[in-house]
Design a protein around this motif. Structure first.
Motif, short mmCIF file in Angstrom:
data_model
loop_
_atom_site.label_atom_id
_atom_site.label_comp_id
_atom_site.label_asym_id
_atom_site.label_seq_id
_atom_site.Cartn_x
_atom_site.Cartn_y
_atom_site.Cartn_z
N ILE A 333 0.84 -1.20 0.00
CA ILE A 333 0.00 0.00 0.00
C ILE A 333 0.88 1.25 0.00
CG2 ILE A 333 -1.74 1.30 1.28
CD1 ILE A 333 -2.81 -1.26 0.09
N ASP A 334 0.64 2.13 -0.95
CA ASP A 334 1.37 3.40 -1.03
C ASP A 334 0.55 4.45 -0.28
OD1 ASP A 334 2.82 5.62 -1.63
OD2 ASP A 334 2.82 5.33 -3.81
N GLN A 376 -2.44 -2.03 -3.60
CA GLN A 376 -2.60 -0.65 -4.03
C GLN A 376 -3.56 -0.54 -5.21
OE1 GLN A 376 -1.51 2.14 -2.66
NE2 GLN A 376 -2.51 3.37 -4.27
#
Length: 424
Positions: A333-334, A376
């Motif tokens: 996850i960004d 993401q």
């Protein structure tokens, strides 16, 4: 003075001061001395429910329980039992033995069954309150609220600081009564913030909405509102949260219902504390449309301070996203990218975004038969679907800031809109 006249006089004084525990104990002692122990038990029970460690009340309860009934012979010691509380805890034994008369210790703030009824000025008993007016203890703290530094500072100056330092409060003559109105877009944490204030000050929290007040019978709505405020006063220090205050306190000039106008008048009277002292009752109100609230509610001494609760900033969005993802299976996850893409999102919007991303991953897992992590790309899809819900509110607020900012009530909103280049 005859015994009956004495009891009548004391009872009248107690009805005028129902929260005076010393007077209630005195009335109970007189009743026991006159051989009316059964009438004394509810009074002592109410004192013990409010103050379980009161030694005088415990001793008087023992006298009332062991007193002979009228016309009965001497009473011997109670028979021993093999079950129940330990002999060294007589208060618990009394509570168990008299569970139908003396309730267990409680936190709701409502009078226990058997307590003398509170009568109104006409001498009539009030109808049962619609909405139970539950009082709770909040475990949320201001540290759990992401961002909102300006709001926290205002709350600290208004109530939390004076509560923590009673000597300084006394020196400066600062009262613990007051009110503050939180306004802003929906879903930005106004209710959560109110709970955090109650938890921070170690106070009781009581939420009041329109369904707790309105009644189909004339006069009952006003009576319900009064009883709910009375519950908050009995539990002071207490944070009384008026959710959607515009529903109860809408502009009377725009109200076509006479019953709603009288409810609004009653709300003003309760905030003034005309019939009772509001010391220790801090009223927090929340609304999405402060421009629809009656101006009389914002008069000094009532909800005299307004605080704008805005969508979470970058740091707060980061904290909210981490909280929502804490117990979910995620990978790659960004987070900074998501934070940058959600500038106008409310806290509720961010929760919905995480739910949507989780739905995509779960649907894919059900189709393939193989469980996978939330990635993401799931958030990228969710960002294409979920839109911030604050846009319509800011569109309306912009018009209010431009054309209805009489007296500078919305200067903080104007400053925010100018900073965001939404207003020139």
């Amino acid at each position: 003075m005859s015994d009956d006249a004495l009891i009548t006089s004391l009872t009248a004084a107690l009805e005028a001061r129902p929260d005076d525990l010393t007077l209630r104990l005195h009335v109970a002692g007189v009743l026991v001395d006159l051989g009316r122990a059964a009438d004394a038990v509810p009074h002592v029970g109410l004192v013990l429910a409010r103050d379980p460690g009161n030694q005088a009340a415990q001793g008087l309860m023992r006298r009332a329980l062991t007193a002979p009934a009228p016309g009965a012979g001497p009473v011997g010691p109670p028979a021993a039992t093999t079950a129940g509380p330990a002999p060294d805890d007589p208060l618990m034994a009394y509570e168990q033995e008299l569970s139908d008369v003396v309730p267990p210790r409680y936190v709701t703030g409502e009078p226990p069954p058997g307590a003398p009824p509170v009568r109104n000025r006409a001498g009539d008993l009030p109808e049962p309150v619609r909405g139970d007016g539950d009082v709770e203890s909040s475990k949320v703290r201001l540290a759990d609220v992401g961002g909102m530094d300006a709001v926290k500072e205002r709350l600290e100056l208004s109530f939390l600081g004076p509560l923590r330092d009673p000597e300084l409060r006394k020196l400066y003559g600062k009262s613990l009564r007051g009110g503050l109105m939180l306004y802003g877009p929906p879903g930005c944490g106004k209710t959560f913030l109110a709970r955090a204030v109650a938890g921070e000050m170690g106070a009781r929290f009581m939420s009041l909405s329109i369904v707790d007040v309105l009644d189909m019978w004339i006069g009952n709505s006003e009576r319900n509102l009064h009883e709910l405020f009375q519950t908050a006063r009995r539990n002071a220090p207490c944070v009384l949260f008026l959710d959607e205050v515009d529903a109860l306190g809408q502009k009377r000039s725009q109200t076509h219902s006479s019953s709603m106008r009288t409810v609004g008048n009653q709300l003003l009277a309760e905030l003034d504390g005309i019939d009772a002292d509001n010391e220790g009752v801090f009223v927090l109100a929340a609304t999405n449309t402060p421009w629809q609230v009656d101006p009389a509610l914002r008069r000094p001494g009532r909800l005299d301070r307004m605080v704008l609760v805005l969508p979470p900033d970058a740091a707060a969005r980061d904290a909210i996203l981490r909280l929502n993802l804490r117990d979910r299976p995620i990978a790659g996850i960004d987070l900074p990218r998501i934070v940058a893409a959600t500038e106008d999102f409310s806290g509720a919007d961010l929760t919905h975004l995480c739910e949507t991303a989780a739905e995509y991953a779960m649907a894919d897992s059900m189709r393939s038969g193989k469980v996978r992590m939330i990635g993401q790309h799931d958030f990228d899809r969710a960002l294409g679907e979920v839109r911030p819900s604050t846009g319509p509110w800011f569109a309306t607020a912009r018009n209010v800031a431009m054309f209805s900012n009489e007296g500078g009530a919305y200067d903080d909103l104007v400053a925010y809109l100018k900073a965001r280049k939404l207003l020139r």
